[in-house]
Design an enzyme around this catalytic site. Structure first.
Site, PDB file in Angstrom:
ATOM      1  N   LYS A   1       0.825  -1.220   0.000  1.00 40.31           N
ATOM      2  CA  LYS A   1       0.000   0.000   0.000  1.00 40.31           C
ATOM      3  C   LYS A   1       0.854   1.263   0.000  1.00 40.31           C
ATOM      4  O   LYS A   1       0.354   2.357  -0.219  1.00 40.31           O
ATOM      5  CB  LYS A   1      -0.878  -0.034   1.264  1.00 40.31           C
ATOM      6  CG  LYS A   1      -1.881   1.069   1.400  1.00 40.31           C
ATOM      7  CD  LYS A   1      -2.638   0.928   2.726  1.00 40.31           C
ATOM      8  CE  LYS A   1      -3.513   2.125   2.994  1.00 40.31           C
ATOM      9  NZ  LYS A   1      -4.187   2.030   4.312  1.00 40.31           N
TER      10      LYS A   1
ATOM     11  N   THR B   1       2.412   2.676   2.718  1.00 40.70           N
ATOM     12  CA  THR B   1       2.116   3.534   3.874  1.00 40.70           C
ATOM     13  C   THR B   1       3.390   4.324   4.177  1.00 40.70           C
ATOM     14  O   THR B   1       4.384   4.212   3.448  1.00 40.70           O
ATOM     15  CB  THR B   1       1.782   2.677   5.119  1.00 40.70           C
ATOM     16  OG1 THR B   1       2.963   1.956   5.494  1.00 40.70           O
ATOM     17  CG2 THR B   1       0.636   1.709   4.843  1.00 40.70           C
TER      18      THR B   1
ATOM     19  N   LEU C   1       3.990 -10.366   4.461  1.00 38.93           N
ATOM     20  CA  LEU C   1       4.697  -9.534   5.453  1.00 38.93           C
ATOM     21  C   LEU C   1       4.003  -8.214   5.739  1.00 38.93           C
ATOM     22  O   LEU C   1       4.360  -7.530   6.708  1.00 38.93           O
ATOM     23  CB  LEU C   1       6.123  -9.215   4.976  1.00 38.93           C
ATOM     24  CG  LEU C   1       7.084 -10.375   4.836  1.00 38.93           C
ATOM     25  CD1 LEU C   1       7.342 -10.685   3.366  1.00 38.93           C
ATOM     26  CD2 LEU C   1       8.399 -10.101   5.531  1.00 38.93           C
TER      27      LEU C   1
ATOM     28  N   GLU D   1       1.090  -3.289   9.928  1.00 41.80           N
ATOM     29  CA  GLU D   1       1.521  -2.170  10.759  1.00 41.80           C
ATOM     30  C   GLU D   1       2.438  -2.803  11.791  1.00 41.80           C
ATOM     31  O   GLU D   1       2.060  -3.779  12.460  1.00 41.80           O
ATOM     32  CB  GLU D   1       0.319  -1.510  11.436  1.00 41.80           C
ATOM     33  CG  GLU D   1      -0.571  -0.729  10.478  1.00 41.80           C
ATOM     34  CD  GLU D   1       0.093   0.517   9.913  1.00 41.80           C
ATOM     35  OE1 GLU D   1       1.033   1.029  10.555  1.00 41.80           O
ATOM     36  OE2 GLU D   1      -0.319   0.982   8.838  1.00 41.80           O
ATOM     37  N   SER D   2       3.659  -2.254  11.944  1.00 42.86           N
ATOM     38  CA  SER D   2       4.677  -3.017  12.678  1.00 42.86           C
ATOM     39  C   SER D   2       5.256  -2.323  13.911  1.00 42.86           C
ATOM     40  O   SER D   2       6.089  -2.911  14.595  1.00 42.86           O
ATOM     41  CB  SER D   2       5.820  -3.371  11.720  1.00 42.86           C
ATOM     42  OG  SER D   2       6.504  -2.188  11.330  1.00 42.86           O
TER      43      SER D   2
ATOM     44  N   THR E   1       5.735 -12.654  14.551  1.00 44.00           N
ATOM     45  CA  THR E   1       6.741 -12.096  15.454  1.00 44.00           C
ATOM     46  C   THR E   1       6.820 -12.877  16.757  1.00 44.00           C
ATOM     47  O   THR E   1       5.844 -13.519  17.165  1.00 44.00           O
ATOM     48  CB  THR E   1       6.365 -10.628  15.749  1.00 44.00           C
ATOM     49  OG1 THR E   1       7.172 -10.143  16.802  1.00 44.00           O
ATOM     50  CG2 THR E   1       4.916 -10.489  16.194  1.00 44.00           C
ATOM     51  N   ASP E   2       7.959 -12.759  17.441  1.00 40.54           N
ATOM     52  CA  ASP E   2       8.065 -13.393  18.772  1.00 40.54           C
ATOM     53  C   ASP E   2       7.186 -12.690  19.811  1.00 40.54           C
ATOM     54  O   ASP E   2       6.909 -13.242  20.879  1.00 40.54           O
ATOM     55  CB  ASP E   2       9.534 -13.431  19.246  1.00 40.54           C
ATOM     56  CG  ASP E   2      10.217 -12.062  19.316  1.00 40.54           C
ATOM     57  OD1 ASP E   2       9.562 -11.039  19.036  1.00 40.54           O
ATOM     58  OD2 ASP E   2      11.420 -12.030  19.644  1.00 40.54           O
ATOM     59  N   GLU E   3       6.728 -11.456  19.491  1.00 43.62           N
ATOM     60  CA  GLU E   3       5.969 -10.691  20.495  1.00 43.62           C
ATOM     61  C   GLU E   3       4.631 -11.331  20.847  1.00 43.62           C
ATOM     62  O   GLU E   3       4.048 -11.012  21.877  1.00 43.62           O
ATOM     63  CB  GLU E   3       5.737  -9.253  20.014  1.00 43.62           C
ATOM     64  CG  GLU E   3       7.025  -8.533  19.759  1.00 43.62           C
ATOM     65  CD  GLU E   3       6.916  -7.017  19.756  1.00 43.62           C
ATOM     66  OE1 GLU E   3       5.886  -6.474  20.173  1.00 43.62           O
ATOM     67  OE2 GLU E   3       7.887  -6.373  19.329  1.00 43.62           O
TER      68      GLU E   3
ATOM     69  N   TYR F   1      -0.264  -4.031  19.027  1.00 44.48           N
ATOM     70  CA  TYR F   1       0.450  -4.610  17.870  1.00 44.48           C
ATOM     71  C   TYR F   1       0.512  -6.125  17.994  1.00 44.48           C
ATOM     72  O   TYR F   1       0.110  -6.854  17.086  1.00 44.48           O
ATOM     73  CB  TYR F   1       1.871  -4.028  17.775  1.00 44.48           C
ATOM     74  CG  TYR F   1       2.804  -4.856  16.902  1.00 44.48           C
ATOM     75  CD1 TYR F   1       2.605  -4.956  15.529  1.00 44.48           C
ATOM     76  CD2 TYR F   1       3.870  -5.567  17.470  1.00 44.48           C
ATOM     77  CE1 TYR F   1       3.451  -5.733  14.736  1.00 44.48           C
ATOM     78  CE2 TYR F   1       4.722  -6.333  16.677  1.00 44.48           C
ATOM     79  CZ  TYR F   1       4.511  -6.415  15.320  1.00 44.48           C
ATOM     80  OH  TYR F   1       5.333  -7.188  14.533  1.00 44.48           O
TER      81      TYR F   1
ATOM     82  N   LYS G   1      -1.173  -9.157  15.733  1.00 46.34           N
ATOM     83  CA  LYS G   1      -0.389 -10.198  15.049  1.00 46.34           C
ATOM     84  C   LYS G   1      -0.838 -11.585  15.529  1.00 46.34           C
ATOM     85  O   LYS G   1      -0.954 -12.516  14.728  1.00 46.34           O
ATOM     86  CB  LYS G   1       1.110 -10.020  15.309  1.00 46.34           C
ATOM     87  CG  LYS G   1       1.744  -8.824  14.641  1.00 46.34           C
ATOM     88  CD  LYS G   1       1.726  -8.879  13.118  1.00 46.34           C
ATOM     89  CE  LYS G   1       2.634  -9.921  12.529  1.00 46.34           C
ATOM     90  NZ  LYS G   1       2.696  -9.834  11.041  1.00 46.34           N
TER      91      LYS G   1
ATOM     92  N   LEU H   1      14.281   1.342  17.125  1.00 46.67           N
ATOM     93  CA  LEU H   1      15.428   1.723  17.950  1.00 46.67           C
ATOM     94  C   LEU H   1      16.729   1.980  17.172  1.00 46.67           C
ATOM     95  O   LEU H   1      17.327   3.056  17.280  1.00 46.67           O
ATOM     96  CB  LEU H   1      15.682   0.631  19.009  1.00 46.67           C
ATOM     97  CG  LEU H   1      16.855   0.925  19.931  1.00 46.67           C
ATOM     98  CD1 LEU H   1      16.485   1.961  20.989  1.00 46.67           C
ATOM     99  CD2 LEU H   1      17.343  -0.341  20.625  1.00 46.67           C
TER     100      LEU H   1
ATOM    101  N   PRO I   1      16.218   8.880  23.272  1.00 47.76           N
ATOM    102  CA  PRO I   1      15.194   8.598  24.291  1.00 47.76           C
ATOM    103  C   PRO I   1      15.155   7.115  24.693  1.00 47.76           C
ATOM    104  O   PRO I   1      14.549   6.290  24.010  1.00 47.76           O
ATOM    105  CB  PRO I   1      13.885   9.001  23.586  1.00 47.76           C
ATOM    106  CG  PRO I   1      14.176   8.852  22.126  1.00 47.76           C
ATOM    107  CD  PRO I   1      15.641   9.053  21.925  1.00 47.76           C
TER     108      PRO I   1
ATOM    109  N   GLY J   1       3.147  -0.931  29.102  1.00 39.77           N
ATOM    110  CA  GLY J   1       3.104  -2.395  28.908  1.00 39.77           C
ATOM    111  C   GLY J   1       4.381  -2.958  28.300  1.00 39.77           C
ATOM    112  O   GLY J   1       4.346  -4.012  27.661  1.00 39.77           O
TER     113      GLY J   1
END
Ligand code: NAD
Ligand code: DAU
Length: 378
Positions: free
Chosen positions: A36, A38, A83, A86-87, A135-137, A184, A188, A224, A239, A317
């Site tokens: 798309k 984005t 893939l 929104e990540s 993802t591992d999240e 997120y 997923k 990061l 930050p 969180g």
């Protein structure tokens, strides 16, 4: 063409590396990149592939079911490597609906479009694959039972030379129960469940893989590593959320792309594979490493920019530790990471410093507004 493969999200960070690998390695495959575009998608990430005869770019939203149906038919697509998403966790905290729309409804549209097309074919699901990148999240967060680090029970070539450490006793394995915490990761997790449901209910051939944090060229500088490289270059504050004690498990993006290639060709339908290199780092340690690498490459005194470190309010969180156990993938399919972390981070920092024009382009316009908005209350 031997195969017609849709790769969604191919103009993003990981997707662009996967598209490049497939277009170059398999001239006999037609690669249809659906994106798309984005804020995170950028055709400059694929500029070297534009003229290739086996590469097609289609600007489209995966939530547009009719469009997905027509693409499946037009290219007689036999496989999808999915893939598009929104990540970014911080964006999901501010705007969860966009994440539910793209990550959940978008994945569902793709699944349904694939199912409808493959159902019309005499061979039905033979030779077909819906490969979903996750993802591992989704597994949640692990404890920091060894805050000072212990010798890691397993290592790979990706494991840092200086830092063969694990910060806890547990690792995410393929059977770890899902326990997502951010909007997120919840979106997923939901998309992963839909993919498996299409296998279990309709018999669609699917594979899901869950990877740890990726780093490398073409990552959008909200994450990061590229954000901090760019800030150090411009001597802007860095930050650091909370105390910088959160642990992530880092894998060079091209090693992830290679894993996707191996799994696409040799993976077993209905299986899940975890992808990671046993390379755990505390944020603050990785940040110090980035600072000294940028300083050295810019000819500054090494460590000169350490005073840019600014501790800010923690992410809501904030998951404490991720650590992937990728032994199943290594044992069953023979994948191994190829690049040690020190080499990968050096290559990455060099790439961002050498590609300032890319960075300037993606950080112009709306980016400055985003940056101010995201960090104003911290
Ligand atoms: P990214 O944000 O860099 O790229 C996402 C791409 O998807 C962009 O090109 C964007 O334009 C496209 N996209 C977004 N919404 C879309 C829509 N509705 N329709 C079509 N295209 C759309 O993301 P990334 O970091 O490259 O991650 C790619 C995938 O890998 C995601 O599914 C993510 O969950 C997963 N993943 C990422 C990491 C990581 O460390 N970055 C680790 C494990 C898994
Ligand atoms: O684990 C895989 C996931 O890794 C992917 O699924 C996500 O798409 C990807 O964005 C990444 O998620 P993280 O939240 O781990 O990545 P991020 O780069 O946003 O943050 C890495 C760590 O650094 C995290 O602990 C938060 C911290 N951080 C991040 C930013 C942007 C900071 O301290 N300051 C920052 O400004």
């Amino acid at each position: 063409m031997d195969r017609n493969i849709i790769i969604t999200g191919g103009a993003g960070f990981i997707g662009s590396h996967v598209v490049r690998l497939f277009v170059n390695k398999y001239p006999e495959y037609r690669i249809i990149c659906v994106d798309k575009l984005t804020y995170a998608g950028n055709l400059a990430n694929l500029a070297d592939l534009e003229q290739r005869p086996n590469f097609v770019f289609v600007k489209a939203d995966i939530c547009d079911l009719d469009k997905m149906r027509s693409l499946m038919k037009e290219y007689n697509v036999d496989s999808i490597i999915h893939l598009a998403a929104e990540s970014h966790v911080d964006r999901s905290i501010k705007d969860p609906f966009t994440f539910a729309r793209t990550n959940v409804m978008g994945t569902l549209s793709l699944l349904q479009a694939a199912k409808e097309h493959w159902d019309t074919l005499p061979e039905k699901y033979d030779g077909k694959l819906f490969y979903h990148i996750s993802t591992d999240e989704v597994y949640g967060a692990l404890e920091l039972t060894h805050p000072e680090g212990i010798d890691a029970p397993f290592t790979t070539k990706a494991s840092s030379g200086k830092n063969h450490e694990a910060y806890g006793d547990e690792f995410f394995v393929e059977t770890t129960a899902y326990n997502p915490h951010s909007p997120y990761s919840a979106s997923k997790a939901s998309s992963d469940h839909f993919v498996r449901a299409y296998h279990d209910t309709y018999g669609m051939p699917t594979i899901v893989t869950n990877c740890s944090n990726n780093y490398g060229p073409y990552q959008f500088p909200e994450k990061l590593i590229p954000l901090f490289i760019n800030n150090i270059r411009h001597r802007k504050p860095l930050p650091v959320y909370g105390k910088g004690e959160n642990v992530r498990d880092w894998l060079y993006v091209e090693d992830h792309a290679r894993a996707i290639d191996v799994i696409f060709h040799k993976g077993k339908v209905a299986e899940t594979y975890n992808i990671g290199g046993f390379n755990e780092w505390k944020n603050i340690d990785i940040i110090r490493t980035i600072i000294s690498t940028v300083d050295r490459l810019l000819g500054r005194a090494e460590g000169e920019d350490l005073d840019l470190i600014t501790y800010v309010t923690d992410r809501a969180g904030h998951d404490l530790r991720y650590a992937i156990d990728s032994r199943k993938l290594q044992k069953e399919l023979g994948w191994e990471p190829s690049l040690q972390f020190e080499e990968g981070i050096e290559r990455t920092v060099r790439w961002y410093l050498d590609n300032q024009e890319w960075m300037d382009n993606v950080t112009s316009g709306d980016y400055l507004k985003y940056y101010e908005e995201m960090y104003k209350d911290r």
